[in-house]
Design an enzyme around this catalytic site. Structure first.
Site, short mmCIF file in Angstrom:
data_model
loop_
_atom_site.label_atom_id
_atom_site.label_comp_id
_atom_site.label_asym_id
_atom_site.label_seq_id
_atom_site.Cartn_x
_atom_site.Cartn_y
_atom_site.Cartn_z
N LYS A 1 -8.16 -9.76 -8.08
CA LYS A 1 -9.30 -9.92 -7.19
C LYS A 1 -10.38 -8.89 -7.53
CE LYS A 1 -10.22 -10.41 -2.22
NZ LYS A 1 -9.63 -10.30 -0.87
N LYS B 1 0.81 -1.21 0.00
CA LYS B 1 0.00 0.00 0.00
C LYS B 1 0.85 1.26 0.00
CE LYS B 1 -4.10 -2.05 2.12
NZ LYS B 1 -5.06 -2.01 3.25
N LYS C 1 -13.54 -2.92 -5.35
CA LYS C 1 -14.24 -1.65 -5.49
C LYS C 1 -13.35 -0.61 -6.16
CE LYS C 1 -15.17 -1.43 -1.03
NZ LYS C 1 -15.06 -2.77 -0.44
#
Length: 335
Positions: free
Chosen positions: A198, A115, A201
């Site tokens: 995957k 991240k 959103k």
């Protein structure tokens, strides 16, 4: 038995969230209650602060996601449903546990590396330390079991390490070591446009996912346009190992139908996706339409949803208070 799990308040939920987590939570709330245990499911709004958020969006997403969980079958009378920020014990225990956690442990967290990327100096402190908050999320309730995906196993291992060190450092037996719950029934649902990624959103293409709020026509369109290959389905699910998109659609069908992937390929063996996709779309619509209808109803009742969260927060606060007090006393915080 006490099961604790949370989900970040980052917007609309999709089919991957439902099949990968929420459906299992719905089953757990009955199974655990039958054993005399507790299920606590929370909206991780504090975790959402580790990255930039519009405050109005965060508040709206919290209510929306609570409504979605209820629409999908989470019963606030059976499970404790609340948003994390309304139970201060999470943040208070997190601060105490940051004295136990070690920099080296957090530096090894693969999600931190992913991240933060190359801009670690520009990442928030919260993004670095949020695994400690995750540890507090479960330890404050003395959780015995935590439903996790493969990508969160490392963080649960960290929680166990923190619990062990705390107990050892302060000569207490305060925190039990929570065990992971990785359900064979909880599949990893991939993007409809890329079988190696995957379902998410954050994917810029809305066609990559089926949102729980999508109408019937849009669900059918997304499955009709889902990426596949030209080969027919085999009679052995293992034969799809190198056909990621095909494997993903069979996995989705099996999860929606509560069947094994092997039974699905046996039924459709020899058929192409021209026949399989419409059957999959019809099945998805039959499962998701009632959830969508209930969600639309709850969207018109935000006060009722907030009332459920307040009631859940009060129950969670009562469960967390004794553990927080014991942790404070163990480290010398006399209150």
């Amino acid at each position: 038995m006490r099961v604790v799990s949370g989900i970040q308040t980052t917007g609309n939920l999709h089919l991957g969230n439902y099949l990968g987590a929420i459906k299992q939570w719905v089953a757990m709330q009955d199974e655990v209650a039958a054993k005399g245990g507790d299920c606590l499911f929370f909206l991780a709004d504090l975790h959402a602060l580790t990255v930039a958020n519009d405050p109005k969006d965060l508040a709206a997403h919290t209510i929306e996601m609570a409504a979605t969980l209820i629409a999908a079958g989470i019963d606030p009378a059976k499970a404790v449903l609340f948003n994390q920020a309304r139970v201060p014990a999470h943040a208070e225990l997190c601060w105490i546990l940051q004295g136990t956690a070690r920099m080296g442990w957090l530096n090894r967290m693969t999600q931190w590396k992913d991240k933060a990327g190359k801009n670690r100096e520009g990442a928030s402190v919260g993004l670095f330390t949020y695994p400690v908050l995750q540890a507090a999320d479960v330890l404050v309730y003395k959780a015995t079991h935590v439903p996790v995906g493969e990508d969160q196993k490392q963080h649960l291992e960290l929680a166990r390490d923190i619990a062990t060190k705390f107990n050892t450092d302060f000569g207490v037996e305060l925190f039990p070591l929570p065990d992971p719950m990785i359900s064979d029934a909880a599949p990893r649902i991939m993007s409809l446009r890329d079988g190696s990624a995957k379902m998410s959103k954050s994917d810029p293409s809305d066609m990559s996912r089926v949102n729980l709020i999508d109408d019937d026509d849009l669900i059918a369109q997304k499955f009709r346009k889902a990426r596949t290959d030209a080969e027919p389905l085999p009679d052995d699910f293992k034969a799809l190992a190198e056909r990621a998109e095909a494997r993903n659609l069979v996995t989705i069908y099996a999860a929606l139908a509560d069947r094994s992937p092997q039974s699905v390929v046996e039924e459709f063996a020899g058929q192409g996706f021209g026949a399989f996709k419409p059957a999959l779309a019809d099945l998805a619509i039959s499962v998701l339409a009632p959830i969508r209808a209930r969600l639309i109803e709850l969207r018109g009742q935000p006060d009722a949803v907030q009332a459920h969260l307040r009631e859940g927060a009060a129950r969670a606060t009562a469960l967390a208070a004794p553990t927080l007090r014991e942790a404070q006393e163990a480290v010398g915080l006399q209150v």
